[in-house]
Design a protein around this motif. Sequence first.
Motif, PDB file in Angstrom:
ATOM      1  N   LYS A 170       9.390  34.141 -25.391  1.00  0.00           N
ATOM      2  CA  LYS A 170       9.391  34.189 -23.674  1.00  0.00           C
ATOM      3  C   LYS A 170       9.171  32.733 -23.249  1.00  0.00           C
ATOM      4  CE  LYS A 170      10.363  37.437 -21.865  1.00  0.00           C
ATOM      5  NZ  LYS A 170      11.778  37.775 -21.447  1.00  0.00           N
ATOM      6  N   GLY A 171       8.781  31.744 -23.955  1.00  0.00           N
ATOM      7  CA  GLY A 171       8.712  30.383 -23.666  1.00  0.00           C
ATOM      8  C   GLY A 171       7.217  29.957 -23.239  1.00  0.00           C
ATOM      9  N   TYR A 172       6.288  30.987 -23.906  1.00  0.00           N
ATOM     10  CA  TYR A 172       4.856  30.712 -24.057  1.00  0.00           C
ATOM     11  C   TYR A 172       4.453  29.660 -25.007  1.00  0.00           C
ATOM     12  CZ  TYR A 172       4.003  34.559 -20.856  1.00  0.00           C
ATOM     13  OH  TYR A 172       4.130  35.480 -19.691  1.00  0.00           O
ATOM     14  N   ALA A 173       3.431  28.678 -24.835  1.00  0.00           N
ATOM     15  CA  ALA A 173       2.935  27.870 -25.831  1.00  0.00           C
ATOM     16  C   ALA A 173       1.867  28.729 -26.396  1.00  0.00           C
ATOM     17  CB  ALA A 173       2.424  26.663 -25.174  1.00  0.00           C
ATOM     18  N   VAL A 174       1.805  28.972 -27.901  1.00  0.00           N
ATOM     19  CA  VAL A 174       1.012  29.797 -28.580  1.00  0.00           C
ATOM     20  C   VAL A 174      -0.051  28.872 -29.434  1.00  0.00           C
ATOM     21  CG1 VAL A 174       0.654  31.723 -30.009  1.00  0.00           C
ATOM     22  CG2 VAL A 174       2.598  31.689 -28.456  1.00  0.00           C
ATOM     23  N   ALA A 175      -1.129  28.924 -29.251  1.00  0.00           N
ATOM     24  CA  ALA A 175      -2.451  28.553 -30.179  1.00  0.00           C
ATOM     25  C   ALA A 175      -2.711  29.547 -31.020  1.00  0.00           C
ATOM     26  CB  ALA A 175      -3.564  28.210 -29.337  1.00  0.00           C
ATOM     27  N   ALA A 176      -2.307  29.622 -32.374  1.00  0.00           N
ATOM     28  CA  ALA A 176      -2.256  30.582 -33.414  1.00  0.00           C
ATOM     29  C   ALA A 176      -3.833  30.496 -33.807  1.00  0.00           C
ATOM     30  CB  ALA A 176      -1.268  30.838 -34.352  1.00  0.00           C
ATOM     31  N   VAL A 177      -4.580  31.643 -34.017  1.00  0.00           N
ATOM     32  CA  VAL A 177      -5.827  31.413 -34.671  1.00  0.00           C
ATOM     33  C   VAL A 177      -5.951  32.088 -35.988  1.00  0.00           C
ATOM     34  CG1 VAL A 177      -8.336  31.867 -34.569  1.00  0.00           C
ATOM     35  CG2 VAL A 177      -7.184  31.408 -32.502  1.00  0.00           C
ATOM     36  N   THR A 178      -6.053  31.398 -36.950  1.00  0.00           N
ATOM     37  CA  THR A 178      -6.286  32.019 -38.365  1.00  0.00           C
ATOM     38  C   THR A 178      -7.677  31.392 -39.253  1.00  0.00           C
ATOM     39  OG1 THR A 178      -4.966  32.451 -40.462  1.00  0.00           O
ATOM     40  CG2 THR A 178      -4.520  30.273 -39.418  1.00  0.00           C
ATOM     41  N   GLY A 179      -7.933  32.177 -40.234  1.00  0.00           N
ATOM     42  CA  GLY A 179      -8.952  31.665 -41.078  1.00  0.00           C
ATOM     43  C   GLY A 179      -8.329  31.187 -42.437  1.00  0.00           C
ATOM     44  N   ARG A 180      -6.981  31.272 -42.420  1.00  0.00           N
ATOM     45  CA  ARG A 180      -6.367  30.944 -43.736  1.00  0.00           C
ATOM     46  C   ARG A 180      -5.346  29.774 -43.319  1.00  0.00           C
ATOM     47  NH1 ARG A 180      -3.811  36.590 -45.093  1.00  0.00           N
ATOM     48  NH2 ARG A 180      -3.812  36.727 -42.935  1.00  0.00           N
ATOM     49  N   ALA A 181      -5.749  28.389 -43.570  1.00  0.00           N
ATOM     50  CA  ALA A 181      -5.101  27.359 -43.378  1.00  0.00           C
ATOM     51  C   ALA A 181      -3.602  27.579 -44.228  1.00  0.00           C
ATOM     52  CB  ALA A 181      -5.732  26.040 -43.903  1.00  0.00           C
ATOM     53  N   SER A 182      -3.629  28.421 -45.216  1.00  0.00           N
ATOM     54  CA  SER A 182      -2.305  28.291 -46.026  1.00  0.00           C
ATOM     55  C   SER A 182      -1.160  29.026 -45.057  1.00  0.00           C
ATOM     56  CB  SER A 182      -2.629  29.103 -47.222  1.00  0.00           C
ATOM     57  OG  SER A 182      -3.141  30.583 -47.002  1.00  0.00           O
ATOM     58  N   GLU A 183      -1.520  29.655 -43.990  1.00  0.00           N
ATOM     59  CA  GLU A 183      -0.562  30.067 -43.107  1.00  0.00           C
ATOM     60  C   GLU A 183       0.186  29.462 -42.154  1.00  0.00           C
ATOM     61  OE1 GLU A 183       0.335  32.761 -44.221  1.00  0.00           O
ATOM     62  OE2 GLU A 183      -0.833  34.209 -45.067  1.00  0.00           O
ATOM     63  N   THR A 184      -0.412  28.007 -42.032  1.00  0.00           N
ATOM     64  CA  THR A 184       0.002  27.150 -40.955  1.00  0.00           C
ATOM     65  C   THR A 184       1.497  27.121 -41.156  1.00  0.00           C
ATOM     66  OG1 THR A 184      -1.953  25.899 -41.053  1.00  0.00           O
ATOM     67  CG2 THR A 184       0.093  24.943 -40.221  1.00  0.00           C
ATOM     68  N   ASP A 185       2.054  27.129 -41.882  1.00  0.00           N
ATOM     69  CA  ASP A 185       3.838  26.803 -42.088  1.00  0.00           C
ATOM     70  C   ASP A 185       4.439  28.152 -41.365  1.00  0.00           C
ATOM     71  OD1 ASP A 185       3.719  24.241 -42.909  1.00  0.00           O
ATOM     72  OD2 ASP A 185       4.080  24.742 -44.881  1.00  0.00           O
ATOM     73  N   TYR A 186       3.731  29.285 -41.832  1.00  0.00           N
ATOM     74  CA  TYR A 186       4.543  30.687 -41.590  1.00  0.00           C
ATOM     75  C   TYR A 186       4.117  30.817 -40.241  1.00  0.00           C
ATOM     76  CZ  TYR A 186       3.802  35.791 -40.866  1.00  0.00           C
ATOM     77  OH  TYR A 186       3.680  36.995 -40.387  1.00  0.00           O
ATOM     78  N   LEU A 187       2.990  30.355 -39.269  1.00  0.00           N
ATOM     79  CA  LEU A 187       2.783  30.658 -38.156  1.00  0.00           C
ATOM     80  C   LEU A 187       3.827  29.654 -37.175  1.00  0.00           C
ATOM     81  CD1 LEU A 187      -1.148  30.987 -38.060  1.00  0.00           C
ATOM     82  CD2 LEU A 187       0.581  32.678 -37.588  1.00  0.00           C
ATOM     83  N   ARG A 188       3.763  28.610 -37.715  1.00  0.00           N
ATOM     84  CA  ARG A 188       4.890  27.746 -36.934  1.00  0.00           C
ATOM     85  C   ARG A 188       6.340  28.181 -36.877  1.00  0.00           C
ATOM     86  NH1 ARG A 188       2.558  23.193 -34.280  1.00  0.00           N
ATOM     87  NH2 ARG A 188       0.764  22.312 -35.389  1.00  0.00           N
ATOM     88  N   GLU A 189       6.496  28.923 -38.083  1.00  0.00           N
ATOM     89  CA  GLU A 189       7.882  29.438 -38.183  1.00  0.00           C
ATOM     90  C   GLU A 189       8.172  30.577 -37.162  1.00  0.00           C
ATOM     91  OE1 GLU A 189       8.615  30.846 -42.051  1.00  0.00           O
ATOM     92  OE2 GLU A 189       8.911  28.727 -42.989  1.00  0.00           O
ATOM     93  N   LEU A 190       6.960  31.155 -36.824  1.00  0.00           N
ATOM     94  CA  LEU A 190       7.097  32.278 -35.912  1.00  0.00           C
ATOM     95  C   LEU A 190       6.932  31.778 -34.440  1.00  0.00           C
ATOM     96  CD1 LEU A 190       4.518  34.833 -37.396  1.00  0.00           C
ATOM     97  CD2 LEU A 190       7.134  34.933 -37.432  1.00  0.00           C
ATOM     98  N   GLY A 191       6.822  30.519 -34.366  1.00  0.00           N
ATOM     99  CA  GLY A 191       6.724  29.783 -33.059  1.00  0.00           C
ATOM    100  C   GLY A 191       5.226  29.347 -32.496  1.00  0.00           C
ATOM    101  N   ALA A 192       4.386  29.471 -33.202  1.00  0.00           N
ATOM    102  CA  ALA A 192       3.180  28.853 -32.723  1.00  0.00           C
ATOM    103  C   ALA A 192       3.314  27.218 -32.507  1.00  0.00           C
ATOM    104  CB  ALA A 192       2.174  29.161 -33.562  1.00  0.00           C
ATOM    105  N   ALA A 193       2.692  26.984 -31.352  1.00  0.00           N
ATOM    106  CA  ALA A 193       2.829  25.583 -30.956  1.00  0.00           C
ATOM    107  C   ALA A 193       1.675  24.677 -31.499  1.00  0.00           C
ATOM    108  CB  ALA A 193       2.751  25.489 -29.380  1.00  0.00           C
ATOM    109  N   SER A 194       0.495  25.450 -31.785  1.00  0.00           N
ATOM    110  CA  SER A 194      -0.451  24.786 -32.525  1.00  0.00           C
ATOM    111  C   SER A 194      -1.016  25.909 -33.313  1.00  0.00           C
ATOM    112  CB  SER A 194      -1.543  24.150 -31.608  1.00  0.00           C
ATOM    113  OG  SER A 194      -2.031  25.250 -30.830  1.00  0.00           O
ATOM    114  N   VAL A 195      -1.920  25.365 -34.505  1.00  0.00           N
ATOM    115  CA  VAL A 195      -2.938  26.454 -35.281  1.00  0.00           C
ATOM    116  C   VAL A 195      -4.205  25.995 -35.231  1.00  0.00           C
ATOM    117  CG1 VAL A 195      -2.982  27.217 -37.526  1.00  0.00           C
ATOM    118  CG2 VAL A 195      -0.535  26.745 -36.595  1.00  0.00           C
ATOM    119  N   ILE A 196      -5.028  26.829 -34.870  1.00  0.00           N
ATOM    120  CA  ILE A 196      -6.545  26.715 -34.824  1.00  0.00           C
ATOM    121  C   ILE A 196      -7.400  27.288 -35.862  1.00  0.00           C
ATOM    122  CG2 ILE A 196      -8.659  27.067 -33.325  1.00  0.00           C
ATOM    123  CD1 ILE A 196      -6.666  27.161 -30.824  1.00  0.00           C
TER     124      ILE A 196
END
Length: 325
Positions: A170-196
Amino acid sequence: MKAILIEKPEDTQSVSLTDVNEMKLPDGDVLVDVSYSTLNYKDALAITGKAPVVRLFPMVPGIDFTGTVAESNHPDFKPGDRVVHNGWGVGETHWGGLAERARVKGDWLVPLPEGIDLRQAAAIGTAGYTAMLCVLTLERHGITPDKGEIVVSGAAGGVGSVATALLAAKGYAVAAVTGRASETDYLRELGAASVIDRAELTGKVRPLGKERWAGGIDVAGSVVLANMISMMNYRGVVAACGLAAGMDLPASVAPFILRGVTLAGVDSVMCPKSDRLEAWSRLSTDLDMDKLEKMITTVPFSDVIETAPKFLDGMVRGRVVVPIA
């Protein structure tokens, strides 16, 4: 019929995949041939007995299921209809979807929208439908993409994964929070603009933090939610739908009275049918099914019991689908 059955004849709980007499199915006006169920955090708690989720024994867990109507005494459904079920205490006080058949009240069922098949509907499940309710909540409070970034906790989990994909679409910039750094690429693929790193939201809660986000979707509760609230922009909105980190909320009133922040609770279990229909209709148009596919892990019916503890250890990504039929 085959079913996962939780029993507790004394003080010790036991769980098994076993044959159950179909005549023992609870009352309801619609009988469904189950095609797919899922494994959720609540199901994992029920199967492992780590929390008192189950209120009535014996119990078949499985808060989600999709399938085809076999028999119906409900005016809205007839044999052959494709349906999806989420919540309503199923798997807690009423036998659930981790079985070859389920009998429930027709008022609890949602007809499957066009464009979503039975497997996809199971993959969306309670987690995805809850994520959609959260997105709708932000929209109703006027949080549009131009207002700023949206923070999503537990972003690699079921609710978080779908929420990230929906918001990004829907065009939102998403800051995705995770405790697993290994999931960064996965979250980027889903559309996350940043990973925290989740650690940024688990420290000491200040009454007011630096303004960072226009809105948030939280599955954690406790200090994570409190920190999220403290860092909302002026008139920011947080949709809270989970308690994975705890039921407490060590927050200050400062964000509410000085910044006009809104904390909106989102319940998916007893949610009115009109809201369910809206959520599922939006999912059929707003969710990228290719992104949904990236979230799915398929677990055989025979492996459900041994998979459940992995949820509690934070080892599960996205959505776990269990083929039944």
